[in-house]
Design an enzyme around this catalytic site. Structure first.
Site, PDB file in Angstrom:
ATOM      1  CE  LYS A  41      45.282  47.824  37.079  1.00  0.00           C
ATOM      2  NZ  LYS A  41      45.501  47.924  38.389  1.00  0.00           N
ATOM      3  N   GLY A  46      36.111  42.395  32.220  1.00  0.00           N
ATOM      4  CA  GLY A  46      36.125  40.953  32.401  1.00  0.00           C
ATOM      5  C   GLY A  46      36.228  40.595  33.828  1.00  0.00           C
ATOM      6  CB  CYS A  47      38.494  41.722  36.553  1.00  0.00           C
ATOM      7  SG  CYS A  47      40.051  41.047  35.704  1.00  0.00           S
ATOM      8  CB  THR A  48      33.607  44.177  36.868  1.00  0.00           C
ATOM      9  OG1 THR A  48      34.583  44.871  37.120  1.00  0.00           O
ATOM     10  CG2 THR A  48      32.429  44.579  37.370  1.00  0.00           C
ATOM     11  N   GLY A  51      34.040  38.522  38.996  1.00  0.00           N
ATOM     12  CA  GLY A  51      33.667  38.831  40.327  1.00  0.00           C
ATOM     13  C   GLY A  51      32.110  38.845  40.686  1.00  0.00           C
TER      14      GLY A  51
END
Length: 156
Positions: A41, A46-48, A51
Site C-alpha cells: 500500500k 514499510g512501503c515508504t 520506495g
C-alpha cells in the site's frame, strides 16, 4: 493471463497503467533488465521505506541496465501523491484488477490486526534482457531490501 511466472522461463507480456500517464508494456523493455517490486500500500511505513531506498539506489540500478518499477493495487491518483510526497524518480504501476499480481502469484492471505485478509505479499522479481524471470524474492522485509536487490542484479 492464467499461467503463473516461472523461474528461468519467459515472462508473458503484460500491459498495465503507469504513473507516468502511459501504459507500461513489458515487451518495450527488451534489452534491459526489469525489476518489479510488489508492495502492499502507498504511504504506509514499510512501503515508504522500501520506495525511498529504491529511489536512492536508482542511479546504480540504471548503471546496471535495470529499470525499477513498484507495483500495488493502489490507484494512479494514490501513486501520484506517493511519488510527489517522496520525489520518486521511478514509475509506479497500478494493478487495481490484480491481473499482474495474479500472474506473479503475490496475493496471499495475511493477518491484519488479528483479521485474515487477502493482500499483496511483499515480493520482488527480476526479468533479464530477454524477458526471462531470473530472480524471485518473496516474504521480504522492506528495510535494506533495495540494497539486497542491487547485489542480486550485480550477480546476474
Amino acid at each position: 493471463m492464467a499461467a503463473k511466472v516461472q523461474m528461468g522461463k519467459k515472462v508473458p507480456n503484460f500491459k498495465i497503467e503507469s504513473s507516468n500517464g502511459e501504459t507500461f508494456n513489458l515487451a518495450d523493455y527488451k534489452g534491459k533488465k526489469v525489476l518489479l517490486y510488489f508492495y502492499p500500500k502507498d504511504n504506509t511505513p514499510g512501503c515508504t521505506t522500501e520506495g525511498i531506498e529504491f529511489n536512492e539506489l536508482l542511479p546504480k540500478f540504471k548503471k546496471l541496465n535495470t529499470e525499477v518499477f513498484g507495483i500495488s493495487r493502489d490507484s494512479l491518483k494514490s501513486h501520484d501523491k506517493f511519488i510527489c510526497k517522496y520525489d520518486f524518480k521511478f514509475h509506479l504501476l497500478s494493478d487495481e484488477e490484480e491481473e499482474v499480481c495474479k500472474l506473479f502469484d503475490v496475493i496471499k492471505e495475511k493477518n491484519m490486526y488479528g483479521k485474515m485478509v487477502m493482500g499483496i505479499e511483499r515480493s520482488t522479481f527480476i526479468i533479464d534482457e530477454d524477458g526471462k524471470l531470473v530472480g524471485e524474492f518473496r516474504k521480504i522485509k522492506a528495510a535494506g531490501h533495495a540494497a539486497e536487490m542491487l547485489e542480486a542484479v550485480k550477480a546476474l
